[in-house]
Design an enzyme around this catalytic site. Structure first.
Site, mmCIF file in Angstrom:
data_model
loop_
_atom_site.group_PDB
_atom_site.id
_atom_site.type_symbol
_atom_site.label_atom_id
_atom_site.label_comp_id
_atom_site.label_asym_id
_atom_site.label_seq_id
_atom_site.Cartn_x
_atom_site.Cartn_y
_atom_site.Cartn_z
ATOM 1 N N LYS A 22 12.101 10.777 -46.589
ATOM 2 C CA LYS A 22 12.454 10.540 -45.184
ATOM 3 C C LYS A 22 13.124 9.179 -45.018
ATOM 4 C CE LYS A 22 10.247 9.183 -40.862
ATOM 5 N NZ LYS A 22 10.161 7.715 -40.803
ATOM 6 N N ASN A 23 12.510 8.127 -45.550
ATOM 7 C CA ASN A 23 13.030 6.780 -45.333
ATOM 8 C C ASN A 23 14.390 6.582 -45.993
ATOM 9 O OD1 ASN A 23 10.791 6.113 -43.837
ATOM 10 N ND2 ASN A 23 9.730 5.085 -45.511
ATOM 11 N N CYS A 123 7.458 4.669 -33.994
ATOM 12 C CA CYS A 123 5.996 4.573 -34.004
ATOM 13 C C CYS A 123 5.520 3.245 -33.432
ATOM 14 C CB CYS A 123 5.471 4.704 -35.442
ATOM 15 S SG CYS A 123 5.498 6.379 -36.082
ATOM 16 N N ARG A 128 8.211 -4.917 -34.077
ATOM 17 C CA ARG A 128 9.231 -4.839 -35.121
ATOM 18 C C ARG A 128 10.587 -5.217 -34.526
ATOM 19 N NH1 ARG A 128 8.519 0.832 -38.151
ATOM 20 N NH2 ARG A 128 8.353 1.664 -36.049
ATOM 21 N N ASP A 313 3.198 1.710 -45.853
ATOM 22 C CA ASP A 313 3.186 3.128 -45.491
ATOM 23 C C ASP A 313 2.117 3.925 -46.235
ATOM 24 O OD1 ASP A 313 5.127 2.957 -43.590
ATOM 25 O OD2 ASP A 313 6.697 3.953 -44.734
ATOM 26 N N ARG A 405 7.610 14.285 -38.027
ATOM 27 C CA ARG A 405 8.660 13.291 -38.249
ATOM 28 C C ARG A 405 8.758 12.896 -39.727
ATOM 29 N NH1 ARG A 405 7.344 8.492 -36.197
ATOM 30 N NH2 ARG A 405 9.418 7.831 -36.842
#
Length: 427
Positions: A22-23, A123, A128, A313, A405
């Site tokens: 995903k990232n 999220c 951030r 993560d 997600r």
């Protein structure tokens, strides 16, 4: 709204195919903006965030075509073409759903000389800010204006001159944005104290495949010689190291054994080292990673840090797993200050966890019991799934849109290795 029901106690055993990351995917997709030729990405995971990013690209006039999975890939194939950019504005309605949307800023200003992007959402795991994204672009010659919830970046004379920037702290997203802006700059850009995550390496490899000139890939100093244009390419998204680590924790908490097919051990050294320290057997095989936890779990002391350290993560998933370790573990979160929102939910299931500042003590050997719980973010959601797999009785996980997600076919993959898990709707 959908919920996931888990009836715990089953030992996981079998094979799980690891999806594209995903990232990485959310970093590679905006590269389509850097060329007027087709860019094809293989092994794309079927995720809500990937779909949202595709819709965002459509806002700029990018055509997107999705094929089904190929035999050699688990995921989809998407071909994008930004022949002519029809807009350089990323609207709030799309950007608010996904923080990664900020990654269109660099490629848009790099190619079109301007970009207007809504401040991002995503999220709620802590503050951030995007100040490092903006400072890096300013160091490369961009003029930045922030007003009414939008960031506007403009390149003088329509093209960034390039420059030198030292990140005061390591930032994955800011490194990615700066890289994508730099590849089309007039001159040379040097990024120091750059992030070194595998997803950064994946991005660099794609950019090089498109004709970019990047030295220092995989190190903290990246030197990018700008090109007048980039060309199209076909590229395979790297496997998801966080998904693989999550399923490893799921296997471990159930005393199971799973083979993670397609996992890349080189990208997971900190995770596998922590698993081994916890008493888990980790065996690297050809094109897979074998995980077995036959003799219980040992407590750990872990602290998150940028790659090659232990990934933030993975913190929530390890916390859930360590609820069944024989002794007290200490986890320290150094990246995000609000990443313990899963603790009260794990406590509802019988976990004994106390938080003081950025550290959490997990007293293991807890008898976890199924309960209704609420997912608060993507990785917290997975920690509740992991705990539910080992809990007595039924666990009901609400707000599963967070899971959608970041985890492709979660229930199907876990059912395939023996979990009693299903998705149900309100109807």
């Amino acid at each position: 709204m959908d919920r996931i029901l888990i009836r715990g106690g089953n030992r996981l055993s079998g094979r799980i195919a690891i999806s594209g990351a995903k990232n990485a995917a959310l970093t590679l997709l905006p590269c389509a903006l850097l060329t007027d030729e087709p860019l094809t990405l293989r092994n794309l995971p079927r995720l809500a965030d990937v779909d949202s990013f595709g819709h965002l690209l459509n806002q700029f006039g990018v055509s997107t075509m999705i094929e089904g999975a190929r035999p050699e890939d688990f995921g989809r194939v998407m071909t994008m073409r930004a022949g002519k950019l029809t807009s350089t504005v990323a609207p709030y309605d799309i950007v608010r759903k996904m923080r990664a949307s900020i990654l269109v800023l660099g490629p848009l200003v790099g190619r079109a000389g301007e970009a207007t992007v809504s401040l991002p959402g995503g999220c709620a795991i802590g503050n951030r800010p995007i100040d490092l994204h903006l400072k890096a672009l300013e160091a490369m010659g961009a003029e930045i204006e922030v007003a009414a919830g939008y960031v506007k970046a403009t390149a003088p004379d329509g093209r960034l001159p390039g420059g030198r920037f030292t990140f005061p702290v390591v930032s994955v997203g800011a490194t990615e944005n700066a890289l994508m802006a730099a590849v089309l700059a007039k001159g040379t850009t040097v990024l120091e104290n750059a992030a070194r995550e595998p997803e950064i390496v994946d991005l660099c490899n794609l950019l090089v495949a498109m004709g970019a000139s990047i030295d220092g890939i995989g190190t903290e100093t990246l030197e990018i010689e700008g090109r007048d244009r980039l060309h199209g390419a076909t590229y395979r998204v790297m496997p998801d190291r966080i998904e693989a680590g999550s399923y490893a924790c799921a296997a471990a908490i159930t005393g199971g054994s799973v083979e993670l097919v397609g996992a890349e051990p080189r990208d997971m050294r900190a995770t596998t080292a922590a698993l081994i320290d916890a008493g888990v057997t980790v065996e690297e095989r050809k094109d897979s990673l074998f995980i077995e936890a036959a003799n219980g779990l040992k407590p750990l002391t872990l602290s998150t840090s940028p790659f090659p350290g232990f990934a933030t993560d993975m913190q929530a998933q390890f916390m859930a797993m360590l609820c069944r370790a024989e002794g007290a573990s200490v986890l320290t979160e150094t990246i995000f200050e609000n990443r313990y929102m899963h603790v009260p939910e794990l406590a509802r299931m019988g976990a004994d966890i106390s938080v003081r500042g950025r550290s959490a003590m997990v007293r293991g050997c807890a008898d976890l019991v199924g309960a209704p719980v609420m997912a608060t973010d993507l990785r917290a959601s997975m920690s509740l799934i992991i705990a539910g797999l080992a809990a007595e009785g039924e666990t009901q996980v609400n707000r599963v849109y967070h899971l959608d997600r970041g985890y492709e076919r979660l229930e199907e993959k876990l059912q395939g290795v023996g979990a009693d898990i299903e998705r149900v709707g309100d109807g």
